[in-house]
Design a protein around this motif. Structure first.
Motif, PDB file in Angstrom:
ATOM      1  N   MET A 254       0.830  -1.191   0.000  1.00  0.00           N
ATOM      2  CA  MET A 254       0.000   0.000   0.000  1.00  0.00           C
ATOM      3  C   MET A 254       0.871   1.250   0.000  1.00  0.00           C
ATOM      4  O   MET A 254       2.066   1.200   0.320  1.00  0.00           O
ATOM      5  CB  MET A 254      -0.959   0.011   1.195  1.00  0.00           C
ATOM      6  CG  MET A 254      -0.342   0.220   2.551  1.00  0.00           C
ATOM      7  SD  MET A 254      -1.606   0.366   3.833  1.00  0.00           S
ATOM      8  CE  MET A 254      -2.370   1.935   3.382  1.00  0.00           C
ATOM      9  N   HIS A 271      -3.600   0.296  -2.888  1.00  0.00           N
ATOM     10  CA  HIS A 271      -3.424  -0.866  -2.007  1.00  0.00           C
ATOM     11  C   HIS A 271      -3.741  -2.129  -2.788  1.00  0.00           C
ATOM     12  O   HIS A 271      -4.745  -2.208  -3.476  1.00  0.00           O
ATOM     13  CB  HIS A 271      -4.335  -0.767  -0.784  1.00  0.00           C
ATOM     14  CG  HIS A 271      -5.736  -0.310  -1.100  1.00  0.00           C
ATOM     15  ND1 HIS A 271      -6.705  -1.136  -1.629  1.00  0.00           N
ATOM     16  CD2 HIS A 271      -6.314   0.911  -0.993  1.00  0.00           C
ATOM     17  CE1 HIS A 271      -7.828  -0.455  -1.821  1.00  0.00           C
ATOM     18  NE2 HIS A 271      -7.618   0.796  -1.451  1.00  0.00           N
ATOM     19  N   HIS A 273      -4.037  -6.441  -2.348  1.00  0.00           N
ATOM     20  CA  HIS A 273      -4.292  -7.412  -1.298  1.00  0.00           C
ATOM     21  C   HIS A 273      -4.102  -8.825  -1.824  1.00  0.00           C
ATOM     22  O   HIS A 273      -4.191  -9.077  -3.021  1.00  0.00           O
ATOM     23  CB  HIS A 273      -5.743  -7.302  -0.800  1.00  0.00           C
ATOM     24  CG  HIS A 273      -6.147  -5.926  -0.404  1.00  0.00           C
ATOM     25  ND1 HIS A 273      -6.441  -5.571   0.896  1.00  0.00           N
ATOM     26  CD2 HIS A 273      -6.314  -4.785  -1.130  1.00  0.00           C
ATOM     27  CE1 HIS A 273      -6.765  -4.307   0.956  1.00  0.00           C
ATOM     28  NE2 HIS A 273      -6.694  -3.804  -0.266  1.00  0.00           N
ATOM     29  N   ALA A 314      -7.628   1.104   4.789  1.00  0.00           N
ATOM     30  CA  ALA A 314      -6.908   0.201   3.891  1.00  0.00           C
ATOM     31  C   ALA A 314      -5.844  -0.583   4.640  1.00  0.00           C
ATOM     32  O   ALA A 314      -5.648  -1.784   4.392  1.00  0.00           O
ATOM     33  CB  ALA A 314      -6.284   0.991   2.743  1.00  0.00           C
ATOM     34  N   ALA A 315      -5.151   0.080   5.580  1.00  0.00           N
ATOM     35  CA  ALA A 315      -4.122  -0.619   6.352  1.00  0.00           C
ATOM     36  C   ALA A 315      -4.742  -1.744   7.173  1.00  0.00           C
ATOM     37  O   ALA A 315      -4.195  -2.851   7.258  1.00  0.00           O
ATOM     38  CB  ALA A 315      -3.389   0.369   7.260  1.00  0.00           C
ATOM     39  N   LEU A 318      -5.918  -4.498   4.822  1.00  0.00           N
ATOM     40  CA  LEU A 318      -4.739  -5.209   4.321  1.00  0.00           C
ATOM     41  C   LEU A 318      -4.250  -6.217   5.366  1.00  0.00           C
ATOM     42  O   LEU A 318      -3.850  -7.340   5.029  1.00  0.00           O
ATOM     43  CB  LEU A 318      -3.632  -4.210   3.993  1.00  0.00           C
ATOM     44  CG  LEU A 318      -2.556  -4.680   3.026  1.00  0.00           C
ATOM     45  CD1 LEU A 318      -3.145  -4.908   1.650  1.00  0.00           C
ATOM     46  CD2 LEU A 318      -1.433  -3.650   2.954  1.00  0.00           C
TER      47      LEU A 318
END
Length: 479
Positions: A254, A271, A273, A314-315, A318
């Protein structure tokens, strides 16, 4: 032209629909000569289904897809069935509780149809060759001076590379998987067939029937040939057609920035995954859903909140998909379990973020920054009231005055006075979902999250928040 969207996958198409519905001038360009043809991201999570409802396409997705089927694990000692996650019944506040399977190519098709209905269109075969600020040179030779550029152009993003934004994380070169859309005979289509490896723990081959089609999605770690893996693992199957194929390698990365000047990154450009858990496409759609209404205001401070809100989400997502990815190599049954509630993305929100303004003396369980829940009322549901491009003030058991740029909807208990834009909470579902114990005001943002929560007497806080998220003098477009 105000916004140039680069990339016409689900993220870019969602953003284009959002801008088109608000009358914001934009273009959406796609380097490929046509729409994406593969089934890749096939899982639509419950929160994304709610986004699709607001975009006006939910019925089409429901018609095109199906619940995830049970897994049929093929072992030397016999087959047995189990589910990745147990099917849940709808509740008043969560009308779509289960992940829904739709091949990614169909998702793109349905979103493109919606964009076309609204008067927009995708420019295929048009790539970006140079980026200088928000000035873009296209492969056609045209130079475009946009106010904003959004890079939604995938994991190998040209826009991200031009910005020089880092893409931190890992690429697992040894963890590769063959993915293909195939047609075959010899298997029932009511289950997802899985063959473990020789160790009885890892997955060797998966064949998932794709709803609304005659296709199957084939997944096979470390395989290189569709024909060879089927002949080796499932010789009872007769292969009749091979369509889209891809060699997937595990990328978990990301960015550390979502915005550079007037250029933004969204979806896989920001990002990437593991496919485990079906998070990538969904997170990208919700990036666009967060960004679209903010771009429509043209307000710089509001646009800064895009990164502040979406980067932590997103973190976290992820991290979920990475943990699921790392289960592979263990027991195949447990590796394919998808019963973590966070995967549904219903609990993801922005509490404590820059746009979460909790003003009540005694906050309830639902607070500013949280997803605004649904509830059946009379004559319609809460989600019906929230649908559309403007903020909505839900006024529980009180009658605030009209507010410019905000739709005011009263939610009252049975027996209370009613009038225009009033919902009667006949069974108390709305009051329970919003945890109402006294007259309360919830200003819901255009993307369905509670922005400001205040006691009914604190109109000043609500009005100030409404001005903050609807700065009309800087608006770049209207509906």
């Amino acid at each position: 032209m105000t916004v140039l969207i680069v990339g016409a996958g689900p993220t870019g198409l969602t953003l284009a629909i959002e801008l088109q519905s608000r009358g914001v001038p934009h273009r959406i360009v796609e380097a490929s000569s046509g729409p994406f043809e593969g089934s890749r991201g096939k899982g639509i999570q419950p929160r994304t289904l709610e986004v699709l409802d607001d975009l006006g396409v939910l019925d089409r997705f429901l018609a095109a897809g199906a619940d995830y089927p049970a897994l049929r694990i093929h072992l030397p000692g016999g087959d047995f069935d189990r589910r990745m996650d147990e099917l849940r019944e709808p509740t008043p506040d969560v009308p779509h509780p289960n992940v829904w399977m739709v091949p990614q190519w169909r998702t793109g098709q349905l979103l493109t149809e919606r964009l076309t209905e609204l008067g927009g269109h995708v420019e295929y075969g048009v790539a970006v060759t140079e980026l200088a600020g928000a000035n873009v040179t296209l492969s056609t030779g045209e130079t475009v001076a946009a106010r904003y550029v959004v890079g939604a152009d995938g994991g190998r993003s040209t826009i991200r590379a031009a910005l020089g934004v880092g893409f931190e994380g890992d690429t697992y070169e040894t963890q590769r998987m063959l993915i293909a859309d195939v047609r075959l005979t010899g298997l029932p289509r009511d289950v997802w067939h899985v063959w473990p490896g020789d160790d009885g723990r890892s997955q060797r081959l998966g064949l998932c029937p794709l709803p609304g089609t005659d296709d199957w999605q084939l997944t096979a770690p470390h395989a290189t040939s569709v024909e060879d893996i089927l002949a080796e693992v499932a010789p009872e199957v007769t292969l009749t057609h091979v369509g889209w194929t891809s060699q997937f390698r595990a990328n978990i990365r990301m960015v550390d920035r979502y915005r550079v000047g007037n250029v933004f990154l969204a979806g896989d450009a920001a990002h990437v995954h593991s496919p485990a858990g079906g998070q990538g496409l969904n997170t990208g759609v919700q990036d666009a859903y967060n960004l679209g209404w903010k771009l429509a205001t043209g307000d710089d401070a509001l646009l800064d909140t895009y990164e502040a809100e979406r980067l932590p989400v997103a973190a976290g997502v992820l991290g979920i998909s990475t943990r699921l990815h790392n289960r592979h190599g263990g027991d195949v049954q447990q590796a394919m379990r998808r019963d973590d509630p966070e995967l549904q993305q219903l609990t993801l929100g922005y509490r404590g973020g820059p746009l979460a303004d909790e003003r009540r003396r005694q906050p309830g369980t639902l607070q500013a920054g949280d997803r605004a829940p649904d509830a059946p009322c009379s004559p319609s549901r809460i989600f019906d009231a929230l649908r559309g491009p403007e903020p909505v003030l839900l006024a529980f058991d009180c009658a605030p005055p009209p507010m410019p740029g905000v739709r005011v909807v009263r939610v009252v208990r049975p027996g209370m006075p009613t009038g225009p834009d009033t919902l009667v909470d006949t069974d108390g579902h709305a009051h329970r979902a919003y945890d109402i114990h006294h007259p309360t005001l919830f200003l819901v943002r255009p993307d369905g999250y509670v922005g400001c929560a205040a006691d009914s007497t604190d109109l000043e806080s609500i009005e100030a928040y409404a001005r903050r998220i609807s700065p009309a003098p800087q608006s770049v477009g209207g509906r």
